[in-house]
Design an enzyme around this catalytic site. Structure first.
Site, PDB file in Angstrom:
ATOM      1  N   SER A  11      38.373  10.779 154.873  1.00 44.93           N
ATOM      2  CA  SER A  11      38.382  12.319 154.757  1.00 44.93           C
ATOM      3  C   SER A  11      37.310  12.373 154.171  1.00 44.93           C
ATOM      4  O   SER A  11      36.844  13.556 154.291  1.00 44.93           O
ATOM      5  CB  SER A  11      39.957  13.210 154.951  1.00 44.93           C
ATOM      6  OG  SER A  11      40.122  12.479 153.575  1.00 44.93           O
ATOM      7  N   SER A  12      37.118  11.554 153.458  1.00 41.09           N
ATOM      8  CA  SER A  12      36.259  12.318 151.911  1.00 41.09           C
ATOM      9  C   SER A  12      35.310  10.561 152.230  1.00 41.09           C
ATOM     10  O   SER A  12      35.385   9.508 152.167  1.00 41.09           O
ATOM     11  CB  SER A  12      36.592  12.636 150.619  1.00 41.09           C
ATOM     12  OG  SER A  12      37.506  11.765 150.843  1.00 41.09           O
ATOM     13  N   GLY A  13      33.884  11.490 151.085  1.00 43.85           N
ATOM     14  CA  GLY A  13      33.239  10.457 150.443  1.00 43.85           C
ATOM     15  C   GLY A  13      32.404   8.698 151.584  1.00 43.85           C
ATOM     16  O   GLY A  13      32.039   8.614 152.689  1.00 43.85           O
ATOM     17  N   ASP A  53      49.641   7.555 154.278  1.00 46.71           N
ATOM     18  CA  ASP A  53      50.333   7.330 153.123  1.00 46.71           C
ATOM     19  C   ASP A  53      49.981   6.095 152.511  1.00 46.71           C
ATOM     20  O   ASP A  53      51.606   5.084 152.740  1.00 46.71           O
ATOM     21  CB  ASP A  53      51.343   8.414 152.890  1.00 46.71           C
ATOM     22  CG  ASP A  53      51.470   8.348 150.783  1.00 46.71           C
ATOM     23  OD1 ASP A  53      50.699   7.790 150.024  1.00 46.71           O
ATOM     24  OD2 ASP A  53      52.592  10.048 150.777  1.00 46.71           O
ATOM     25  N   SER A 131      36.213  -2.157 146.181  1.00 40.54           N
ATOM     26  CA  SER A 131      36.337  -2.705 144.913  1.00 40.54           C
ATOM     27  C   SER A 131      35.861  -1.704 144.405  1.00 40.54           C
ATOM     28  O   SER A 131      35.368  -0.142 144.812  1.00 40.54           O
ATOM     29  CB  SER A 131      36.424  -3.640 144.445  1.00 40.54           C
ATOM     30  OG  SER A 131      36.356  -3.892 143.434  1.00 40.54           O
ATOM     31  N   TYR A 145      43.173   2.342 135.924  1.00 39.00           N
ATOM     32  CA  TYR A 145      42.083   2.100 137.090  1.00 39.00           C
ATOM     33  C   TYR A 145      41.054   0.956 137.400  1.00 39.00           C
ATOM     34  O   TYR A 145      41.384   0.246 137.875  1.00 39.00           O
ATOM     35  CB  TYR A 145      40.940   3.372 137.152  1.00 39.00           C
ATOM     36  CG  TYR A 145      39.501   3.077 138.354  1.00 39.00           C
ATOM     37  CD1 TYR A 145      39.851   3.601 139.370  1.00 39.00           C
ATOM     38  CD2 TYR A 145      38.761   2.766 137.756  1.00 39.00           C
ATOM     39  CE1 TYR A 145      39.360   3.512 140.083  1.00 39.00           C
ATOM     40  CE2 TYR A 145      37.711   2.377 138.985  1.00 39.00           C
ATOM     41  CZ  TYR A 145      37.740   2.694 139.922  1.00 39.00           C
ATOM     42  OH  TYR A 145      37.002   2.684 141.044  1.00 39.00           O
ATOM     43  N   ALA A 147      42.739  -1.642 135.757  1.00 41.80           N
ATOM     44  CA  ALA A 147      43.588  -2.521 136.024  1.00 41.80           C
ATOM     45  C   ALA A 147      43.946  -2.949 137.777  1.00 41.80           C
ATOM     46  O   ALA A 147      43.609  -3.819 137.780  1.00 41.80           O
ATOM     47  CB  ALA A 147      44.952  -2.758 135.164  1.00 41.80           C
ATOM     48  N   SER A 148      43.700  -1.777 138.345  1.00 45.56           N
ATOM     49  CA  SER A 148      44.034  -2.124 139.551  1.00 45.56           C
ATOM     50  C   SER A 148      42.467  -2.617 140.443  1.00 45.56           C
ATOM     51  O   SER A 148      43.139  -3.019 141.155  1.00 45.56           O
ATOM     52  CB  SER A 148      44.146  -0.682 140.265  1.00 45.56           C
ATOM     53  OG  SER A 148      42.646   0.534 140.240  1.00 45.56           O
ATOM     54  N   LYS A 149      41.318  -1.913 139.288  1.00 46.54           N
ATOM     55  CA  LYS A 149      40.071  -2.944 140.921  1.00 46.54           C
ATOM     56  C   LYS A 149      39.970  -4.302 139.636  1.00 46.54           C
ATOM     57  O   LYS A 149      39.914  -4.702 140.771  1.00 46.54           O
ATOM     58  CB  LYS A 149      39.124  -2.072 140.399  1.00 46.54           C
ATOM     59  CG  LYS A 149      39.389  -0.761 140.766  1.00 46.54           C
ATOM     60  CD  LYS A 149      39.387  -0.770 142.620  1.00 46.54           C
ATOM     61  CE  LYS A 149      39.330   0.849 143.290  1.00 46.54           C
ATOM     62  NZ  LYS A 149      38.870   0.422 144.839  1.00 46.54           N
ATOM     63  N   THR A 180      31.110  11.433 144.857  1.00 49.17           N
ATOM     64  CA  THR A 180      32.814  11.412 145.582  1.00 49.17           C
ATOM     65  C   THR A 180      33.010  11.895 145.476  1.00 49.17           C
ATOM     66  O   THR A 180      32.980  12.739 144.231  1.00 49.17           O
ATOM     67  CB  THR A 180      33.029  10.389 146.162  1.00 49.17           C
ATOM     68  OG1 THR A 180      33.776   9.498 145.042  1.00 49.17           O
ATOM     69  CG2 THR A 180      31.795   9.212 146.736  1.00 49.17           C
TER      70      THR A 180
END
Length: 273
Positions: A11-13, A53, A131, A145, A147-149, A180
């Site tokens: 929906s974006s970026g 979701d 990533s 952030y 850590a997630s990547k 974004t």
């Protein structure tokens, strides 16, 4: 035969730019997002909006089943959706940290699990995980952030080795600064976590840096074009990077020691050492 693409965060970026470009190039694009109301222009461009979701396993299961029911196959999965919840490791509530991991890691992992049986059966497929240069280096206040990547990078590396012999390619895209909603969202979350924090001066400096970084970032079309090129490569590389500061940052992270890299990074942020 048109290849079928499932693209999250459409929906974006980066997601919006990629969905539009791939549809224009003849792909059958299912653009997934939590909110599809703002995607009418993409529908007119040939993209099929799909409500999904990434924190809801049932939503992902139903979405993949719906695509398979219509198309019979998914050829390409692009795990693009993600966001940054910024704040110190001490300040960010663990509930928000878990949500960060759900969207940036566990949601993509579940979609990978859902598409792999079909890709294995057809002996072909491509999985592109979006990533970040933040999956290779870390800044202050971005612990969850990063850590997630970092985790997404490790997951992708393992997966690439597991499916190499099955005709399935796994590719990491590592954008630098891109215009974004990422930077504004990260900045908003940083301010939320800053109330009463013991790290006030650090947060103030980091907020200023995030604003400057967002202003200097590259357009999302640069990553959309990169993704489109990767999909045409017979033997794609494991990683590609583009965007503001991407190559320079990754070069520095690879070749400079931790101490020197930290000093340069903190100086860029305007933080006293």
């Amino acid at each position: 035969m048109k290849q079928t693409v499932l693209l999250t965060g459409a929906s974006s970026g980066i997601g919006r730019a990629t969905a539009r470009l791939l549809a224009a190039r003849g792909y059958r694009v299912y653009g997934a997002a939590r909110h599809t109301e703002a995607m009418e222009d993409l529908r007119q461009a040939g993209v099929i909006p799909l409500s999904m979701d990434l924190t809801d396993e049932r939503s992902m299961d139903e979405g993949v089943r719906w695509i398979l029911g219509r198309e019979g196959r998914i050829d390409i999965l692009i795990n693009n959706a993600g966001f940054g919840f910024y704040g110190t490791v001490e300040d960010v509530p663990l509930g928000e940290a878990r949500r960060q991991m759900e969207v940036n890691l566990f949601g993509p992992a579940r979609l990978i699990q859902l598409v792999l049986p079909g890709m294995r059966a057809q002996r072909s497929g491509r999985i592109l995980n979006i990533s970040s240069i933040g999956g290779k280096m870390a800044t202050p206040l971005g612990g969850w952030y990063h850590a997630s990547k970092f985790a997404l990078e490790g997951l992708s590396d393992s997966l690439r080795l597991e499916v190499r012999a099955l005709g399935i390619d796994v590719v990491l895209i590592e954008p630098g600064g891109i215009k974004t909603q990422w930077a504004p969202t990260a900045l908003e979350n940083l301010r939320k976590s800053a109330s009463g924090s013991a790290y006030g001066p650090l947060i103030t400096q980091a907020a200023r840096w995030l604003e400057r970084f967002g202003q200097r970032s590259s357009d999302p079309e640069i990553i959309a074009s990169l993704i489109a090129r990767v999909l045409t490569r017979r033997h794609p590389r494991a990683r590609y990077s583009r965007g503001h500061m991407a190559r320079l940052t990754l070069w520095g992270r690879r070749w400079l020691g931790d101490r020197l890299f930290d000093r340069i990074l903190l100086r860029q942020l305007g933080i006293k050492q």
